[in-house]
Design a protein around this motif. Sequence first.
Motif, mmCIF file in Angstrom:
data_model
loop_
_atom_site.group_PDB
_atom_site.id
_atom_site.type_symbol
_atom_site.label_atom_id
_atom_site.label_comp_id
_atom_site.label_asym_id
_atom_site.label_seq_id
_atom_site.Cartn_x
_atom_site.Cartn_y
_atom_site.Cartn_z
ATOM 1 N N GLY A 303 0.806 -1.214 0.000
ATOM 2 C CA GLY A 303 0.000 0.000 0.000
ATOM 3 C C GLY A 303 0.839 1.263 0.000
ATOM 4 N N VAL A 304 0.280 2.331 -0.587
ATOM 5 C CA VAL A 304 0.964 3.620 -0.704
ATOM 6 C C VAL A 304 0.072 4.710 -0.110
ATOM 7 C CG1 VAL A 304 1.925 5.326 -2.302
ATOM 8 C CG2 VAL A 304 2.158 2.887 -2.797
ATOM 9 N N VAL A 320 6.947 -8.474 -2.480
ATOM 10 C CA VAL A 320 6.006 -7.515 -3.065
ATOM 11 C C VAL A 320 6.382 -7.248 -4.520
ATOM 12 C CG1 VAL A 320 5.185 -5.125 -2.995
ATOM 13 C CG2 VAL A 320 5.427 -6.429 -0.876
ATOM 14 N N LEU A 321 5.406 -7.444 -5.406
ATOM 15 C CA LEU A 321 5.644 -7.197 -6.826
ATOM 16 C C LEU A 321 5.342 -5.757 -7.198
ATOM 17 C CD1 LEU A 321 6.529 -8.932 -9.286
ATOM 18 C CD2 LEU A 321 4.103 -9.089 -9.896
ATOM 19 N N PHE A 401 14.307 3.952 -4.230
ATOM 20 C CA PHE A 401 14.260 2.822 -5.149
ATOM 21 C C PHE A 401 15.674 2.522 -5.648
ATOM 22 C CE2 PHE A 401 9.836 3.742 -5.073
ATOM 23 C CZ PHE A 401 9.167 2.614 -5.526
ATOM 24 N N THR A 402 15.968 1.253 -5.808
ATOM 25 C CA THR A 402 17.297 0.807 -6.229
ATOM 26 C C THR A 402 17.197 0.065 -7.553
ATOM 27 O OG1 THR A 402 17.957 0.518 -3.922
ATOM 28 C CG2 THR A 402 19.296 -0.602 -5.587
ATOM 29 N N HIS A 411 11.855 -1.328 -4.519
ATOM 30 C CA HIS A 411 11.798 -0.680 -3.210
ATOM 31 C C HIS A 411 11.536 -1.751 -2.162
ATOM 32 C CE1 HIS A 411 10.050 1.805 0.044
ATOM 33 N NE2 HIS A 411 10.613 2.851 -0.523
ATOM 34 N N ALA A 412 12.076 -1.577 -0.975
ATOM 35 C CA ALA A 412 11.944 -2.596 0.068
ATOM 36 C C ALA A 412 10.491 -2.847 0.452
ATOM 37 C CB ALA A 412 12.741 -2.189 1.310
ATOM 38 N N MET A 413 9.638 -1.831 0.364
ATOM 39 C CA MET A 413 8.227 -1.979 0.725
ATOM 40 C C MET A 413 7.300 -1.986 -0.486
ATOM 41 S SD MET A 413 9.953 -0.226 3.171
ATOM 42 C CE MET A 413 10.070 0.047 4.936
ATOM 43 N N PHE A 414 7.653 -1.255 -1.538
ATOM 44 C CA PHE A 414 6.739 -1.017 -2.653
ATOM 45 C C PHE A 414 6.970 -1.914 -3.860
ATOM 46 C CE2 PHE A 414 6.266 3.701 -1.248
ATOM 47 C CZ PHE A 414 5.351 3.320 -0.279
#
Length: 682
Positions: A303-304, A320-321, A401-402, A411-414
């Motif tokens: 979620g964002v 998370v995709l 973002f990496t 992103h670690a969460m997204f």
Amino acid sequence: MPLRYTLVFLLAIVLGQISDYTDKLFFKVNDEDFEHVSGVLRKEDYTFVSQIISGIYVFQKRGLTGKLSEEDLQLIKSYDDKIQTVEQVRRWHIQPTSDGLTGQNLGVHDSRYGMGIGDAWNFSMTGENVTLGVLDVGVDITHPYLLDNIAQQLSWNYDSNTSDVSPGYQRSYGEFLQLQDHGTNVCGLLSANSNESAPCAKGVAFKSKLAIIKVAHLDVKVGILADDDNIAGGLAHRTDTISVYVNAFTYRNTFRNLNFATEVVLEQGTRIGRQGKGSMFVFPSAKIGGGLENKIHTIVVSGVNPNGSVPASVASNAAVLTSALAYSFSLMSAGMSTTAGIYSDRKCTDKFGGTSASTAFLSGILALVLQANPGLSWRDVMHIIVQSSEHESLKSESSNFTPNAAGKYFHAMFGFGLINAEKAVSLARTWTPVGNMFAVTGTHLSQRSCRPLVDYVTSHPCWLLKYIVTNQLVRYNTSEQHSNDTFRRVSSKICNDMSCSFGFEIKCAHYCSCASTVEQVQVSITCHTSNPKTTSVYITSPSGTKSILVQEGQISTKDIVTDVLMRSVNFWGENATGLWIINISITDGTIFNANVSSIIISGTNAIASGDMPCEELHKSMTASPPGQATVSEDLMDSNAKTPKPREKSALEATIAVLFLVCILIGSIIFFYLNADHAPVIP
């Protein structure tokens, strides 16, 4: 989930009011042996309950309470040699992932949609001819804004084994009404077809059909409960017709592998669902190590926040995709509205949000994608999700973002960013199929405690020889594509009092059946330590990309991490060949036991144009019906044979040299330990 519900649930467990285990068991039995096994079990006071899918049955044991031990399960299996596997059905306290924030935006709707949804509607994409299966605690199917899109003939209540899929609102318990309304809230975001004057917004796929699959019920003492067999049955429900299974709930438990029945259901759904193209199973980002999100057959969404930031309830998760909005219809708006069934004076609510909403948004977008191109496979859809996720629009988080080695930002969460429906639909309309999935895997037989390397060598002079001898070359067959590549576990394990590193080198022995381009990576980890909260786990790819599986603080003192499957999609598109390193570390230096028992890399096979042997083999594989491709017997047999004489002799020569080296090292250590030394001053 409000804190009071969780506290009540934990108190109920302590007082023995509910159990994590039911009086039901899964049995794996060949269909032709069912009648025979059923007769055997009847003599032991078992009653047949249901069939999940072919070969998996549920029986109920009269008088069974509490958890069965492994010895108990083995005894049950010994009743008859036609019983292949037995597992007790667990009961879960499931957690709808909605926080109920108030948006204050009722009455303003269609124009608020972001994520490219409005642009996708401009392509005349409405979700028409796509059916979504909603697994939840029930839905108000009489709701005026949902009624036209409810597919009652496709709906079923697995909790009571009836056609009644209503939530059964317990209005005397007002504190639970919001939980019971969860399914109705989700359906509004999916497929509400409200008119312009309605306070509810249209659903993302407002012409899609909704199959309501009730898998849970309210227990007024503890909250929402669901049994494993109900969830497995729901995920297997009408895979011929349902395209996307919407699961806007999570388990509260961490580091739990799935039961074998649900594993098989997910695999089979992607293999034969949608007439062989594969169903999609969408789940929200959940507790770390959850079994549902760590299977390659599931799509995990995070979620964002409205401004693009990370919600407080969202944690790091390499499975998370993609992500979708959790509390608003666009990055600029402050809330959302959806259908509700608990109010007598209105049919909409703005008290809904969280990754439940994100799950609904992504599922609705997938309905638009499938309308644009019904021929897409489940893996085509996953590739489209990756390519249509954006990070630039998440301004406050875009710098976090990496890029991986394939140039894809994660992103670690997204995951790969915020999903864009217009991009996804555009890609779908001209998409070239990605073909079959290939996988390579490796396992080893040993498990070691991590200690300072010098201690390990002195206590085990021949540790290197022993380590190499006990490792094997193995072959792994995926359910969709048999892969016969070997995956060698190399001796690059480095232990000290802070961490352990496990190295796996991929060498494609048979290029034609090699997963040369990564999609997903899974590892099975074990970690026991006196201070688990300071433990972290990460993978480094051959290209140098680092993916965090476990951050410090995500393992608690109550977690049992033993052969738990973990998954990362962060390496999507990278080259699979080379050395993969899995690192398990603890920051305070406490001695701990860690192990990586296997690693599986799944992905595509880049077959070189003009390489005739590969092309012919690829044609023979893809000539089978979708999801049923096989490798020829000749190839499988050749890979299963003993290594060629010259390969064997080389291995023997290596072992012989190492044996001599070990003897030499042992001798040196022996004489060193028996000689006089000056004291060592630290």
